[in-house]
Write an enzyme that holds these catalytic residues in place. Structure first.
Site, PDB file in Angstrom:
ATOM      1  N   ARG A 174      -1.815 -12.290  -2.040  1.00  0.00           N
ATOM      2  CA  ARG A 174      -2.454 -13.018  -3.151  1.00  0.00           C
ATOM      3  C   ARG A 174      -1.679 -14.312  -3.359  1.00  0.00           C
ATOM      4  NH1 ARG A 174      -6.412 -10.791  -6.344  1.00  0.00           N
ATOM      5  NH2 ARG A 174      -6.856  -8.602  -5.862  1.00  0.00           N
TER       6      ARG A 174
ATOM      7  N   TYR B 288       0.840  -1.206   0.000  1.00  0.00           N
ATOM      8  CA  TYR B 288       0.000   0.000   0.000  1.00  0.00           C
ATOM      9  C   TYR B 288       0.872   1.252   0.000  1.00  0.00           C
ATOM     10  CZ  TYR B 288      -4.021  -3.008   1.088  1.00  0.00           C
ATOM     11  OH  TYR B 288      -4.994  -3.970   1.057  1.00  0.00           O
TER      12      TYR B 288
ATOM     13  N   LEU C 170     -17.865  -1.320  -0.006  1.00  0.00           N
ATOM     14  CA  LEU C 170     -18.713  -0.352  -0.725  1.00  0.00           C
ATOM     15  C   LEU C 170     -18.346  -0.320  -2.202  1.00  0.00           C
ATOM     16  CD1 LEU C 170     -18.685   2.609   1.852  1.00  0.00           C
ATOM     17  CD2 LEU C 170     -20.283   0.671   1.689  1.00  0.00           C
TER      18      LEU C 170
ATOM     19  N   SER D  44      -5.322 -13.865   1.736  1.00  0.00           N
ATOM     20  CA  SER D  44      -6.205 -12.923   1.052  1.00  0.00           C
ATOM     21  C   SER D  44      -6.283 -13.330  -0.408  1.00  0.00           C
ATOM     22  CB  SER D  44      -5.642 -11.505   1.178  1.00  0.00           C
ATOM     23  OG  SER D  44      -6.475 -10.597   0.508  1.00  0.00           O
ATOM     24  N   ASN D  45      -7.488 -13.276  -0.960  1.00  0.00           N
ATOM     25  CA  ASN D  45      -7.711 -13.603  -2.373  1.00  0.00           C
ATOM     26  C   ASN D  45      -7.321 -15.044  -2.706  1.00  0.00           C
ATOM     27  OD1 ASN D  45      -8.466 -10.806  -3.147  1.00  0.00           O
ATOM     28  ND2 ASN D  45      -6.353 -10.372  -2.594  1.00  0.00           N
TER      29      ASN D  45
ATOM     30  N   GLN E 112      -9.286 -12.935   3.447  1.00  0.00           N
ATOM     31  CA  GLN E 112      -9.697 -11.585   3.048  1.00  0.00           C
ATOM     32  C   GLN E 112     -10.048 -11.569   1.566  1.00  0.00           C
ATOM     33  OE1 GLN E 112      -7.673  -7.248   2.794  1.00  0.00           O
ATOM     34  NE2 GLN E 112      -7.610  -8.118   4.840  1.00  0.00           N
TER      35      GLN E 112
ATOM     36  N   GLY F 156     -15.536   0.010  -3.464  1.00  0.00           N
ATOM     37  CA  GLY F 156     -14.537   1.048  -3.719  1.00  0.00           C
ATOM     38  C   GLY F 156     -15.151   2.437  -3.895  1.00  0.00           C
TER      39      GLY F 156
HETATM   40  N1  LIG Z   1      -6.699  -7.807   0.114  1.00  0.00           N
HETATM   41  C1  LIG Z   1      -6.850  -7.081  -0.958  1.00  0.00           C
HETATM   42  O1  LIG Z   1      -6.475  -7.490  -2.083  1.00  0.00           O
HETATM   43  C2  LIG Z   1      -7.494  -5.737  -0.846  1.00  0.00           C
HETATM   44  C3  LIG Z   1      -7.831  -4.986  -2.015  1.00  0.00           C
HETATM   45  C4  LIG Z   1      -8.441  -3.751  -1.826  1.00  0.00           C
HETATM   46  C5  LIG Z   1      -8.720  -3.261  -0.552  1.00  0.00           C
HETATM   47  N2  LIG Z   1      -8.349  -4.008   0.546  1.00  0.00           N
HETATM   48  C6  LIG Z   1      -8.620  -3.529   1.929  1.00  0.00           C
HETATM   49  O2  LIG Z   1      -9.957  -3.085   2.002  1.00  0.00           O
HETATM   50  C7  LIG Z   1      -9.982  -1.762   2.518  1.00  0.00           C
HETATM   51  C8  LIG Z   1     -11.190  -1.032   2.024  1.00  0.00           C
HETATM   52  O3  LIG Z   1     -11.177  -0.964   0.596  1.00  0.00           O
HETATM   53  P1  LIG Z   1     -11.807   0.301  -0.110  1.00  0.00           P
HETATM   54  O4  LIG Z   1     -11.088   1.527   0.281  1.00  0.00           O
HETATM   55  O5  LIG Z   1     -11.913   0.000  -1.570  1.00  0.00           O
HETATM   56  O6  LIG Z   1     -13.272   0.278   0.589  1.00  0.00           O
HETATM   57  P2  LIG Z   1     -14.671   0.901   0.268  1.00  0.00           P
HETATM   58  O7  LIG Z   1     -15.204   1.290   1.604  1.00  0.00           O
HETATM   59  O8  LIG Z   1     -15.447  -0.031  -0.594  1.00  0.00           O
HETATM   60  O9  LIG Z   1     -14.395   2.203  -0.603  1.00  0.00           O
HETATM   61  C9  LIG Z   1     -13.798   3.334  -0.068  1.00  0.00           C
HETATM   62  C10 LIG Z   1     -14.003   4.462  -1.042  1.00  0.00           C
HETATM   63  O10 LIG Z   1     -15.365   4.852  -0.988  1.00  0.00           O
HETATM   64  C11 LIG Z   1     -15.460   6.220  -0.758  1.00  0.00           C
HETATM   65  N3  LIG Z   1     -16.601   6.470   0.128  1.00  0.00           N
HETATM   66  C12 LIG Z   1     -16.916   5.810   1.248  1.00  0.00           C
HETATM   67  N4  LIG Z   1     -18.054   6.302   1.808  1.00  0.00           N
HETATM   68  C13 LIG Z   1     -18.436   7.278   0.996  1.00  0.00           C
HETATM   69  C14 LIG Z   1     -19.568   8.143   1.012  1.00  0.00           C
HETATM   70  N5  LIG Z   1     -20.488   8.099   1.970  1.00  0.00           N
HETATM   71  N6  LIG Z   1     -19.680   9.017   0.006  1.00  0.00           N
HETATM   72  C15 LIG Z   1     -18.760   9.073  -0.980  1.00  0.00           C
HETATM   73  N7  LIG Z   1     -17.669   8.277  -1.057  1.00  0.00           N
HETATM   74  C16 LIG Z   1     -17.518   7.392  -0.075  1.00  0.00           C
HETATM   75  C17 LIG Z   1     -14.181   6.638  -0.085  1.00  0.00           C
HETATM   76  O11 LIG Z   1     -13.917   8.000  -0.369  1.00  0.00           O
HETATM   77  P3  LIG Z   1     -13.602   9.019   0.849  1.00  0.00           P
HETATM   78  O12 LIG Z   1     -12.269   8.621   1.373  1.00  0.00           O
HETATM   79  O13 LIG Z   1     -13.605  10.346   0.161  1.00  0.00           O
HETATM   80  O14 LIG Z   1     -14.703   8.897   1.848  1.00  0.00           O
HETATM   81  C18 LIG Z   1     -13.173   5.694  -0.718  1.00  0.00           C
HETATM   82  O15 LIG Z   1     -12.666   6.235  -1.927  1.00  0.00           O
HETATM   83  C19 LIG Z   1      -8.638  -1.198   2.070  1.00  0.00           C
HETATM   84  O16 LIG Z   1      -8.255  -0.061   2.823  1.00  0.00           O
HETATM   85  C20 LIG Z   1      -7.732  -2.367   2.321  1.00  0.00           C
HETATM   86  O17 LIG Z   1      -7.426  -2.432   3.707  1.00  0.00           O
HETATM   87  C21 LIG Z   1      -7.768  -5.226   0.420  1.00  0.00           C
END
Ligand SMILES: NC(=O)c1ccc[n+]([C@@H]2O[C@H](COP(=O)([O-])OP(=O)(O)OC[C@H]3O[C@@H](n4cnc5c(N)ncnc54)[C@H](OP(=O)(O)O)[C@@H]3O)[C@@H](O)[C@H]2O)c1
Length: 304
Positions: free
Chosen positions: A130, A58, A213, A159-160, A181, A215
């Protein structure tokens, strides 16, 4: 709560450790100042989201490999006692430009790099990010066993990984994996069908759902294209959200938490108010009908 509502607990176990069902993901964390990053972790702790998820990779593409861990390490160093209040998860095995590298030597070096960047002595749960198709399960297991014996990690997970990959890795270990994960949300429903959530229940793994959500696509601000899966899902989430007096994002989180595979939702927002608001997910009263309505919208077809 009526008899037809799906119960959503606020806490669960990961291995022997108690964690919140909402957890904080640090993928989008790099670039934060230390005070701003501290405010995000404190907001997460306020709503009981004590699990903090990060990864060595990250920051790559932005500040650089290790960038998000570096920020979190500074947050820990600047705030005495904070490390102990969190359950720290990090991941290894993605080292650009080679896609995946889970050779034992690489996993061990990666873990040591994470410990240094995170300014901590031990990783609570260390995940293989992965599956590396060129690393044998025996070699990956040997690395995890060594790291655990050396006290550098407390527990391990994946994860994955597919359900067969999880079982194969577990067969080479003499301790139990504690977590998986996968991507899981109303826009990523494959884990319901491909065995991912079944093996989690069989092996008592915590299922950390990434991008719950989608992303950012399951949020009030997102404008979906008409006729798409997003549009169908958002229409159903909006109806439930209006009834419950919350946002579509909170309903999506509740939908993830309603599944019985010991699910945890990794929230990824960088906005402190939104982190706090995520706790509204616990107040959503989802009936079984609601849950299946979301799934049918995601499938684009009725249940068989
Ligand atoms: N293992 C893997 O391969 C893998 C891959 C991807 C992610 N992850 C993990 O999963 C975590 C979460 O993933 P994610 O960040 O994609 O999660 P997410 O919660 O699906 O998406 C977050 C995004 O949504 C936006 N958002 C959330 N609430 C909002 C709202 N009410 N209105 C507008 N925009 C909103 C955020 O923007 P704002 O910041 O502007 O609110 C951010 O850009 C990561 O941090 C990581 O730890 C793991």
């Amino acid at each position: 709560m009526s008899e037809s509502d799906v119960a959503i607990s606020r806490q669960t176990q990961m291995g022997a450790v108690e964690i919140g069902r909402l957890a904080y993901g640090c993928w989008r964390f790099s670039g934060s100042t230390v005070p701003a990053a501290t405010a995000k972790i404190e907001a997460a702790l306020e709503i009981g989201a004590n699990l903090v998820d990060t990864a060595a990779i990250y920051g790559f593409g932005g500040e650089g490999f290790g960038g998000a861990e570096e920020v979190l390490g500074h947050v820990y160093a600047a705030n005495a006692g904070l490390r102990e209040r969190t359950v720290l998860v990090t991941k290894a095995g993605i080292h650009p430009p080679v896609p995946y590298d889970s050779r034992a030597s690489n996993l061990i070096t990666s873990c040591e790099g994470s410990l240094a960047r995170l300014r901590t002595d031990v990783i609570d749960v260390f995940l293989i990010h992965r599956p590396d198709l060129l690393a044998s399960f025996e070699e990956v297991a040997a690395a995890l066993t060594q790291l655990r014996a050396d006290g550098k990690i407390r527990e391990a997970g994946v994860s994955n990984f597919s359900h067969t990959q999880i079982r194969a890795l577990q067969s080479k270990l003499d301790f139990a994996l504690v977590a998986t994960q996968p991507e899981f949300s109303p826009l990523a429903i494959e884990p319901l069908q491909d065995g991912t959530l079944d093996i989690a229940q069989e092996m008592n793994l915590t299922t950390m759902a990434w991008s719950p959500l989608g992303g950012g696509r399951l949020t009030p601000q997102h404008q979906p294209e008409a006729g798409t899966q997003e549009a169908r899902v958002l229409a159903v989430l909006e109806a439930i959200a209006a009834r419950e007096g919350v946002g579509v994002d909170h309903v999506a989180l509740a939908w993830v938490l309603a599944h019985p595979a010991n699910t945890v939702a990794l929230i990824g927002t960088q906005n402190v108010a939104r982190i706090r608001d995520s706790a509204k997910a616990y107040d959503v009263r989802l009936s079984r009908q609601d849950w299946y309505d979301v799934l049918v919208a995601a499938r684009g077809a009725p249940m068989p």
